[in-house]
Design a protein around this motif. Structure first.
Motif, PDB file in Angstrom:
ATOM      1  N   LEU A 144     -38.581 -13.929  27.221  1.00 57.13           N
ATOM      2  CA  LEU A 144     -39.169 -12.417  27.232  1.00 57.13           C
ATOM      3  C   LEU A 144     -38.862 -11.852  25.630  1.00 57.13           C
ATOM      4  O   LEU A 144     -37.821 -12.050  25.211  1.00 57.13           O
ATOM      5  N   GLN A 145     -39.991 -11.615  25.106  1.00 59.31           N
ATOM      6  CA  GLN A 145     -40.058 -11.253  23.521  1.00 59.31           C
ATOM      7  C   GLN A 145     -40.710  -9.751  23.478  1.00 59.31           C
ATOM      8  O   GLN A 145     -42.149  -9.869  23.852  1.00 59.31           O
ATOM      9  N   TYR A 146     -40.241  -8.883  22.897  1.00 63.96           N
ATOM     10  CA  TYR A 146     -40.970  -7.682  22.672  1.00 63.96           C
ATOM     11  C   TYR A 146     -40.506  -7.036  21.295  1.00 63.96           C
ATOM     12  O   TYR A 146     -39.377  -7.118  21.128  1.00 63.96           O
ATOM     13  N   ARG A 167     -27.970 -14.137  37.191  1.00 66.60           N
ATOM     14  CA  ARG A 167     -27.066 -14.515  37.998  1.00 66.60           C
ATOM     15  C   ARG A 167     -27.295 -15.571  39.293  1.00 66.60           C
ATOM     16  O   ARG A 167     -26.615 -16.292  39.875  1.00 66.60           O
ATOM     17  N   GLU A 168     -28.511 -15.600  39.571  1.00 65.35           N
ATOM     18  CA  GLU A 168     -29.154 -16.602  40.460  1.00 65.35           C
ATOM     19  C   GLU A 168     -29.091 -18.104  39.681  1.00 65.35           C
ATOM     20  O   GLU A 168     -29.512 -18.951  40.577  1.00 65.35           O
ATOM     21  N   GLY A 169     -28.785 -18.191  38.500  1.00 67.34           N
ATOM     22  CA  GLY A 169     -28.991 -19.403  37.795  1.00 67.34           C
ATOM     23  C   GLY A 169     -30.352 -19.746  36.896  1.00 67.34           C
ATOM     24  O   GLY A 169     -30.331 -20.548  36.610  1.00 67.34           O
ATOM     25  N   VAL A 170     -31.226 -18.821  36.898  1.00 68.76           N
ATOM     26  CA  VAL A 170     -32.274 -18.745  36.126  1.00 68.76           C
ATOM     27  C   VAL A 170     -32.095 -18.440  34.373  1.00 68.76           C
ATOM     28  O   VAL A 170     -31.103 -17.601  34.282  1.00 68.76           O
ATOM     29  N   GLU A 171     -32.362 -19.557  33.733  1.00 73.28           N
ATOM     30  CA  GLU A 171     -32.217 -19.163  32.388  1.00 73.28           C
ATOM     31  C   GLU A 171     -32.951 -18.118  31.881  1.00 73.28           C
ATOM     32  O   GLU A 171     -34.299 -18.244  32.028  1.00 73.28           O
ATOM     33  N   VAL A 172     -32.283 -17.206  31.379  1.00 71.05           N
ATOM     34  CA  VAL A 172     -33.199 -15.985  30.750  1.00 71.05           C
ATOM     35  C   VAL A 172     -32.921 -15.775  29.306  1.00 71.05           C
ATOM     36  O   VAL A 172     -31.586 -15.799  28.741  1.00 71.05           O
ATOM     37  N   ARG A 173     -33.962 -15.586  28.433  1.00 70.64           N
ATOM     38  CA  ARG A 173     -33.703 -15.478  26.845  1.00 70.64           C
ATOM     39  C   ARG A 173     -34.312 -14.394  26.781  1.00 70.64           C
ATOM     40  O   ARG A 173     -35.640 -14.121  27.032  1.00 70.64           O
ATOM     41  N   VAL A 174     -33.913 -13.417  25.933  1.00 68.01           N
ATOM     42  CA  VAL A 174     -34.553 -12.279  25.595  1.00 68.01           C
ATOM     43  C   VAL A 174     -34.549 -12.024  23.864  1.00 68.01           C
ATOM     44  O   VAL A 174     -33.404 -12.179  23.209  1.00 68.01           O
ATOM     45  N   LEU A 175     -35.710 -11.951  23.618  1.00 66.73           N
ATOM     46  CA  LEU A 175     -35.756 -11.670  22.034  1.00 66.73           C
ATOM     47  C   LEU A 175     -36.321 -10.383  21.785  1.00 66.73           C
ATOM     48  O   LEU A 175     -37.598 -10.312  22.000  1.00 66.73           O
ATOM     49  N   TYR A 176     -35.660  -9.709  20.631  1.00 69.22           N
ATOM     50  CA  TYR A 176     -36.405  -8.438  20.496  1.00 69.22           C
ATOM     51  C   TYR A 176     -36.225  -8.049  19.262  1.00 69.22           C
ATOM     52  O   TYR A 176     -35.366  -8.555  18.327  1.00 69.22           O
ATOM     53  N   ASP A 177     -37.127  -7.392  18.506  1.00 66.85           N
ATOM     54  CA  ASP A 177     -37.241  -7.096  17.192  1.00 66.85           C
ATOM     55  C   ASP A 177     -35.759  -5.774  16.766  1.00 66.85           C
ATOM     56  O   ASP A 177     -35.797  -4.909  17.365  1.00 66.85           O
TER      57      ASP A 177
END
Length: 476
Positions: A144-146, A167-177
């Motif tokens: 996710l990128q915003y 928490r379910e084990g899904v890889e989550v990546r967040v890129l913000y400006d």
């Protein structure tokens, strides 16, 4: 005896200051930029010396010869995508857009993808409902990128859902400006990190590293889920996309993408992630084999302040000059480059039906006044200008000849074309173009057509201020 008096100190300071200013002027001239932009910077540096130097330090450096990542690394990332694309000949691309397709493909290995399904969203409620639904279905990863990630009601809803998936084990990546999302406190991101989300700012701005980074921002809005579904467009994460603004709705455009072009969104995210975090995401799971979901042919173009050419700017220019019947443009900010303005004027004077829709009231006073300085230039060549009066229109969309739709994060302004990191989809499909055209025509119901004669009756002081603000548009 005073060896070094205060007067001597002042003289030395003034001498060093003048030499510095002259040095910067020489650098600006030697960079061979657009002459108008060069003259604008020289005038600012000479007429407003102290302010000019500070302004140039933060906003004026030329990065055309730099790269966000190395050519070698770019090829490694692109290889995953290029391994899975179909040959151009088998896709049967439209002959009228052969030149545009070749142009974008040669710029950054921007391939043409077939088999894509596009679902448009014109309001925040529908967009976030769809986004939440897809996030809940994620099994492997969420990228996710915003540009703007607000610490408000909708922002916390997104944050909570992402933390739940982590928490379910899904890889989550967040890129913000880092500049666009500056109002969100560090605690907001730390809570995500504690839940297992990898959170990273793009081009973090902090002393003593504060330089022209503040001027070159990542304006992209990209989400990729399990490598199979993507989102992109003009909507950030903020309550205003749900609640609107004081003057009415916040009208924007976004779309969900299913099909092979999701790989292009993934490539864009991975490049930005590597540039921000030096983590190389090229495992096969990030580029799963994809089947056709629809019949849209499309290219995903990215551009930014680094590199010699501005891909989205050139693509839009070529598309406008190739138009035969009509060009419909929606943009929140109308500060075109000379090339784009001439292309639009030429098309209108050639008999093409050109309509440009902008907000009557903008969220940025300076840009709004500067934008209005261009209206007469367009009206004089029979371009139709519409003021959206139903609220604030933030949509970035161009529809041409019932055949081509260009939409994404880029505005019709100098900042998007030259300073920001942007992403746009060039979609070659008649049905999609007709859907986008109908969106434009619906918005016309909440707009007023600018009458050239009435526009000429604006008070002289208003026109003067517009002209003053326009002087600074090459620096925006």
């Amino acid at each position: 005896m005073e060896i070094f008096s205060a007067n001597n100190f002042i003289l030395v300071f003034q001498l060093l200051y003048v030499l510095t200013a002259i040095g910067v002027v020489i650098v600006v001239i030697s960079e061979n930029r657009n002459p108008l932009k060069t003259i604008a910077w020289v005038l600012v540096l000479l007429l407003l010396p102290l302010v000019g130097l500070i302004f140039y330090y933060f906003f004026g450096e030329d990065h055309r010869k730099q790269r966000l990542i190395s050519r070698k690394m770019h090829k490694k990332i692109n290889r995953k995508t290029l391994e899975r694309i179909e040959l151009l000949e088998t896709l049967n691309p439209p002959t009228e857009y052969k030149g545009l397709i070749n142009l974008l493909n040669k710029q950054k290995d921007t391939p043409l993808y077939g088999g894509n399904k596009i679902t448009f969203y014109t309001n925040g409620i529908d967009k976030f409902d769809a986004l939440f639904e897809e996030i809940r279905k994620a099994k492997k990863y969420i990228h996710l990128q915003y540009y703007i990630f607000m610490d408000d009601v909708i922002g916390n809803q997104v944050k909570s859902l992402l933390m739940e998936k982590a928490r379910e084990g899904v890889e989550v990546r967040v890129l913000y400006d880092d500049v666009g999302s500056w109002t969100a406190k560090r605690k907001f991101y730390k809570e995500m990190a504690k839940a297992g989300i990898q959170v990273t700012p793009f081009l973090k701005v902090a002393f003593p590293l504060l330089t022209s980074r503040v001027n070159y921002r990542n304006h992209r809005k990209v989400v990729v889920i399990d490598g199979e579904v993507g989102f992109m467009g003009g909507m950030n994460i903020a309550d205003r996309y749900i609640n609107g603004v004081n003057g009415g709705v916040w009208r924007d455009s976004h779309f969900k993408l299913e099909g092979k072009a999701v790989h292009a969104l993934q490539t864009s995210f991975i490049i930005d992630w590597y540039a921000s975090r030096s983590e190389f995401l090229v495992a096969n799971k990030y580029f799963p084999p994809l089947t056709a979901k629809g019949d849209n042919l499309m290219q995903i173009a990215t551009s930014g302040p680094v590199g010699e050419f501005k891909e989205i700017h050139q693509g839009i220019f070529q598309a406008i000059t190739n138009a035969k019947d009509y060009i419909y443009i929606q943009t929140p900010y109308l500060i075109p480059t000379d090339a784009i303005m001439l292309a639009i004027q030429t098309a209108a004077m050639s008999g093409v039906d050109v309509r440009i829709m902008i907000p009557k009231k903008s969220d940025t006073t300076f840009v709004n006044i500067a934008s209005q300085s261009f209206i007469k230039n367009f009206l004089d060549t029979k371009v139709k200008i519409y003021f959206f009066t139903g609220g604030f229109i933030h949509s970035k969309m161009i529809i041409i000849d019932d055949a081509l739709t260009i939409t994404g994060s880029a505005n019709m302004d100098v900042r998007s074309f030259e300073h920001n990191f942007e992403i746009d989809a060039f979609v070659y499909n008649n049905d999609t173009a007709l859907t986008a055209k109908n969106i434009f025509l619906d918005d016309m119901e909440s707009s007023e057509l600018v009458d050239p004669e009435e526009w000429d009756k604006r008070p002289r002081h208003r026109r003067f201020f517009e002209s003053i603000f326009r002087l600074f548009t090459p620096l925006l």
